[in-house]
Write an enzyme that holds these catalytic residues in place. Structure first.
Site, PDB file in Angstrom:
ATOM      1  N   GLY A 249       0.832  -1.197   0.000  1.00  0.00           N
ATOM      2  CA  GLY A 249       0.000   0.000   0.000  1.00  0.00           C
ATOM      3  C   GLY A 249       0.868   1.248   0.000  1.00  0.00           C
ATOM      4  NE  ARG A 250       3.728   3.359   5.519  1.00  0.00           N
ATOM      5  CZ  ARG A 250       3.067   4.169   6.349  1.00  0.00           C
ATOM      6  NH1 ARG A 250       3.110   5.467   6.177  1.00  0.00           N
ATOM      7  NH2 ARG A 250       2.373   3.663   7.359  1.00  0.00           N
TER       8      ARG A 250
ATOM      9  CB  CYS B  34      -5.667  24.305  20.689  1.00  0.00           C
ATOM     10  SG  CYS B  34      -6.575  25.504  19.711  1.00  0.00           S
TER      11      CYS B  34
ATOM     12  CE1 TYR C 288      -2.254   2.587   5.646  1.00  0.00           C
ATOM     13  CE2 TYR C 288      -0.127   2.830   4.580  1.00  0.00           C
ATOM     14  CZ  TYR C 288      -1.194   2.051   4.938  1.00  0.00           C
ATOM     15  OH  TYR C 288      -1.216   0.730   4.574  1.00  0.00           O
TER      16      TYR C 288
HETATM   17  C1  LIG Z   1      -2.086  -2.416   5.816  1.00  0.00           C
HETATM   18  C2  LIG Z   1      -1.951  -3.730   5.192  1.00  0.00           C
HETATM   19  C3  LIG Z   1      -1.253  -3.881   3.991  1.00  0.00           C
HETATM   20  C4  LIG Z   1      -0.494  -2.746   3.340  1.00  0.00           C
HETATM   21  O1  LIG Z   1       0.608  -2.404   4.115  1.00  0.00           O
HETATM   22  P1  LIG Z   1       1.629  -1.258   3.624  1.00  0.00           P
HETATM   23  O2  LIG Z   1       2.548  -1.081   4.770  1.00  0.00           O
HETATM   24  O3  LIG Z   1       0.822  -0.052   3.320  1.00  0.00           O
HETATM   25  O4  LIG Z   1       2.314  -1.794   2.399  1.00  0.00           O
HETATM   26  C5  LIG Z   1      -1.240  -5.118   3.401  1.00  0.00           C
HETATM   27  N1  LIG Z   1      -1.889  -6.175   3.978  1.00  0.00           N
HETATM   28  C6  LIG Z   1      -2.545  -6.065   5.141  1.00  0.00           C
HETATM   29  C7  LIG Z   1      -3.221  -7.244   5.707  1.00  0.00           C
HETATM   30  C8  LIG Z   1      -2.592  -4.849   5.786  1.00  0.00           C
HETATM   31  O5  LIG Z   1      -3.245  -4.750   6.947  1.00  0.00           O
END
Ligand SMILES: *Cc1c(COP(=O)(O)O)cnc(C)c1O
Length: 381
Positions: free
Chosen positions: A244-245, A316, A345
């Site tokens: 993802g990231r 704040c 994120y």
């Molecule tokens: C969050 C998550 C991902 C993605 O992780 P990244 O660190 O964003 O690459 C993949 N699989 C599962 C099960 C996750 O919870």
């Protein structure tokens, strides 16, 4: 004052996704973990380059159905799936449901049986993986995620009715560099094949993103070579990853302008419009979000001395720190700051209602161009 804006660089995202795809051996299936950034433009852009999408909630299932109709999600995952969630995943035709516990597996089996189908599942396992060469143990401790290895073996040997166990899923850590991620993948597949006879293995995401160096990238080519070795060692196994990231972090920027500049007990602070209620990443990760300064022309007033600054937002709370920098140069009121690496994120994990400030705007484009144009405009009142 002008509202902060998120800029998504979808051309850069496509380039990044193409490079990731090209670095992986052809049989490796590439899923995108939607929770990193579910923006419709992001999903559209990634669609041609990925084998599918991993959804982790019914909201993400809905988002995928809206943005990419007719393309059922590749995976549905996450802890705490209700019966309604599981039924929605079955109805959506999700390719694989990743099951987190023996009890969840039983509920899913009952729902599938009641609807006259069987559920295609991967069992998520919490393995004590030791990556050779790196003395790092990941998983193997108490966790709400996944099953203990013995439970997964038992579920695979004697699945409830309505369940078709296709293999194993593991997502054990994040921030893995390529050698470590490769070693983890090898260890997970080895376990899955040996202990469960798995035909499919999803080794998860978690590929490292280095927020101290916006130019650095996870070594996808090296990781691809490691996955090729895994495939050679286990021919016939369907191998899948779900980053993802590392896919979207680089394609987003958060751009805003400086409202106030002040010195406090010898330290310089710049206060920008917005803050961590828009961009929570630095607060969540405890890092300094990298940024570039675009100097506003025609604004007089206090400037920092060019030394270290702390960039904060409008909340704040002393936790509303976006960045600290020793090298930003002098910063004054009206200057435009472009925070990079805000594509994962970021907005979607932010506590957006805290203090009820306006939300940011969103657009697609080249972040540095947007920031430069903003800085060239006369300041708004
Ligand atoms: C969050 C998550 C991902 C993605 O992780 P990244 O660190 O964003 O690459 C993949 N699989 C599962 C099960 C996750 O919870």
């Amino acid at each position: 004052m002008t509202r902060p804006v998120y800029v998504h660089d979808l051309d850069a995202l496509a380039t990044q996704a193409r490079a990731i795809r090209a670095a992986l051996p052809q049989p490796v299936e590439l899923l995108y973990a939607v929770k990193a950034n579910p923006d419709p433009g992001v999903l559209h852009t990634l669609a041609p380059f990925v084998d599918g999408f991993e959804a982790a909630s019914r909201g993400e299932l809905r988002r995928l159905a809206e943005v990419l109709p007719g393309r059922p999600p590749a995976a549905y995952a996450g802890p705490g799936k209700t019966d309604a969630d599981l039924a929605a995943a079955l109805a959506a035709g999700v390719h694989r449901i990743h099951v987190e516990s023996p009890a969840e597996l039983r509920r899913l089996g009952a729902l599938a049986t009641a609807s006259g189908t069987s559920a295609q599942v991967l069992l998520r396992v919490n393995l004590p993986v030791e990556a050779p060469g790196a003395s790092l143990v990941m998983g193997g401790g108490p966790s709400p995620f996944g099953m203990d290895p013995a439970d997964a073996v038992e579920c695979a040997r004697r699945p409830p009715t309505g369940i078709d166990v296709r293999g194993i899923h593991a997502h054990l850590a994040s921030g893995l560099d390529a050698p470590l991620a490769g070693a983890v993948a090898a260890a997970v597949v080895e376990w899955a094949v040996t202990e469960v006879g798995a035909a499919e293995v999803d080794v998860g995401g978690g590929m490292a993103v280095d927020y101290t160096d916006p130019a650095a990238r996870f070594d996808w080519v090296g990781y691809g070579r490691a996955l090729a070795d895994v495939l050679d060692a286990h021919p016939g196994v369907r191998l899948r990853i779900e980053p993802g990231r590392s896919v979207t972090a680089y394609c987003g920027a958060y751009i805003t302008e400086v409202i106030d500049v002040k010195r406090s007990y010898g330290e310089w602070f710049v206060v920008v419009a917005g803050g961590t209620h828009h961009l929570r990443t630095p607060a969540a990760k405890g890092h300094a979000q990298p940024f570039r300064v675009h100097r506003r022309r025609g604004v007089e007033g206090v400037r920092t001395d060019g030394g270290p600054v702390t960039a904060v937002g409008q909340l704040c709370t002393p936790k509303d720190v976006l960045s600290r920098s020793a090298t930003a140069g002098p910063i004054g009121v009206g200057d435009v700051l472009a925070f990079a690496m805000a594509g994962a994120y970021a907005w979607n994990i932010s506590h957006r209602d805290f203090l009820l400030h306006e939300p940011p705007l969103f657009m697609n484009g080249d972040p540095q161009e947007v920031a430069a144009e903003w800085a060239a405009r006369p300041p708004a009142p």
